[in-house]
Design an enzyme around this catalytic site. Structure first.
Site, PDB file in Angstrom:
ATOM      1  N   SER A 198       0.808  -1.150  -0.032  1.00 15.86           N
ATOM      2  CA  SER A 198      -0.092  -0.147  -0.165  1.00 15.86           C
ATOM      3  C   SER A 198       0.721   1.072   0.023  1.00 15.86           C
ATOM      4  O   SER A 198       2.069   1.309   0.254  1.00 15.86           O
ATOM      5  CB  SER A 198      -0.936   0.021   1.347  1.00 15.86           C
ATOM      6  OG  SER A 198      -1.635  -1.072   1.245  1.00 15.86           O
ATOM      7  N   SER A 210      -3.635  -3.811  -2.339  1.00 21.21           N
ATOM      8  CA  SER A 210      -3.316  -2.549  -2.051  1.00 21.21           C
ATOM      9  C   SER A 210      -4.127  -1.553  -1.470  1.00 21.21           C
ATOM     10  O   SER A 210      -5.291  -1.488  -1.879  1.00 21.21           O
ATOM     11  CB  SER A 210      -2.316  -1.808  -2.962  1.00 21.21           C
ATOM     12  OG  SER A 210      -3.323  -1.590  -4.123  1.00 21.21           O
ATOM     13  N   ASP A 233      -4.193   2.206  -1.855  1.00 17.91           N
ATOM     14  CA  ASP A 233      -3.501   3.446  -2.308  1.00 17.91           C
ATOM     15  C   ASP A 233      -4.569   4.689  -1.947  1.00 17.91           C
ATOM     16  O   ASP A 233      -5.500   4.865  -2.634  1.00 17.91           O
ATOM     17  CB  ASP A 233      -3.315   3.301  -3.824  1.00 17.91           C
ATOM     18  CG  ASP A 233      -2.770   1.825  -4.107  1.00 17.91           C
ATOM     19  OD1 ASP A 233      -1.812   1.477  -3.364  1.00 17.91           O
ATOM     20  OD2 ASP A 233      -3.127   1.433  -4.923  1.00 17.91           O
TER      21      ASP A 233
END
Length: 380
Positions: free
Chosen positions: A258, A296, A298
């Site tokens: 991330s 992830s 983000d």
């Protein structure tokens, strides 16, 4: 046993389980090379510090927690984690800033964003830590604001703290809950302007980027006079990505992890425009090869230090804003500064060994220069 603390500008771990080397206060000198020093080419003009703190008023502080080695013993360590604080107007201000946020991929957390979305304000600091320490850092920020702030008109203190995370459990005893309120307090209290310590510090201590050691990185851009001369700064906590070159000592299979990005600017932008700015972080990450893997988180936040006093509850607020047709230079600067901030994080980070003797290597500077030369991209 509490882990030892490496505070920003005091110590830096150069070789894990080895001696600590004292270093000068990061506010006055930065002895580590950065990406530009190694010949990595970037577009745009950076500010004096090439950091988010080039935006006047912004302060950054870290608390870095490192202790132990060998097998994982949950609750004991090894510990490789910390906290990073970003204060939009510094410690001495209680004035909120206009802000907007955006998530490119949602397997992560940033508290306080529902109210930020509705109100358009970031009221207080922005904090970064590991995934399982979000709660304690959030509560600590509220307590810190009560101690340092003033009550509202009805005598109440109220806060919807913004805290974001990435996961450091590959190297850190993340389920040992080693971050405590005093660690958040310290990151806030030592926050400063000027040079920002990068790499394996603060919330980025145990992070991995493109399968090299990652962590905290920052960069800035100053627009030319025709575009208003405004400054845009980006700070990232990067813990994502896959390896494209240098195949030795890989960690993941594919784009993993991330990233949190914080964009600051003194350009007069309102929340809807700042949300647009936050979206452009993703384009900077794409320049470095990220495609936003399924697992992830983000998540990006952008704020403007313009329009002081906009949150006041009395009378009409007179605001200034750039027209939408003037935003292209801000968008471009955000992309450029994001790209460089990530590389700065990897260049600054050092090889680290964590739980169960897992080792993540630093980006080798000589190999980086050789690859740039191979593709005719070496700047110096």
């Amino acid at each position: 046993m509490r882990p030892s603390r490496q505070f920003a500008g005091a110590c830096m771990l150069l070789a894990l389980c080895g001696p600590l080397m004292a270093r000068s206060d990061a506010k006055h000198e930065n002895p580590q090379p950065r990406a530009r020093d190694l010949g990595v080419p970037f577009d745009g003009t950076p500010g004096a510090f090439n950091a988010i703190t080039d935006v006047k008023g912004v302060e950054v502080g870290h608390t870095t927690l490192i202790s132990g080695g060998g097998p994982l013993k949950v609750g004991t360590g090894p510990v490789r984690t910390g906290v990073t604080a970003i204060l939009p107007r510094g410690k001495d201000s209680n004035d909120a800033v206009f802000a907007g946020w955006f998530t490119e991929n949602g397997n992560g957390e940033m508290t306080g964003t529902i109210w930020l979305e509705d109100s358009g304000f970031l009221d207080g600091p922005m904090m970064l830590t590991n995934t399982h320490s979000v709660g304690v850092v959030r509560d600590a920020v509220i307590a810190w604001k009560v101690m340092h702030g003033i009550p509202d008109e009805e005598g109440y203190w109220w806060s919807m703290a913004v805290v974001a995370e990435t996961w450091d459990g590959y190297l850190n005893d993340v389920n040992g809950f080693h971050v405590h309120p005093e660690d958040a307090f310290h990151a806030l209290d030592v926050a400063h302007s000027g040079l920002v310590e990068e790499g394996s510090v603060g919330g980025g201590t145990g992070m991995i980027c493109n399968e090299f050691k990652g962590g905290i990185g920052t960069s800035s851009r100053v627009l030319d006079a025709k575009a208003g001369g405004y400054t845009i700064g980006v700070l990232v906590q990067c813990n994502y990505g896959a390896r494209a070159e240098i195949p030795e000592h890989t960690v993941w299979d594919g784009d993993q992890g991330s990233i949190i990005a914080v964009v600051a600017t003194d350009a007069p932008l309102i929340p809807t425009q700042l949300k647009r700015v936050a979206r452009h972080v993703a384009l900077g990450l794409a320049r470095n090869g990220s495609y936003g893997g399924n697992g992830s988180g983000d998540i990006f936040l952008a704020f403007s230090t313009a329009n002081p006093g906009a949150i006041s509850s009395h009378g009409l607020r007179q605001l200034t804003m750039l027209p939408n047709d003037s935003l292209d230079p801000v968008f471009l600067a955000t992309v450029q500064a994001t790209e460089e901030a990530v590389i700065n994080a990897m260049v600054a980070a050092r090889t680290m060994t964590g739980i169960n003797d897992r080792t993540v290597i630093a980006l080798p500077h000589d190999r980086l220069r050789a690859i740039l030369k191979k593709y005719h991209r070496l700047a110096n």
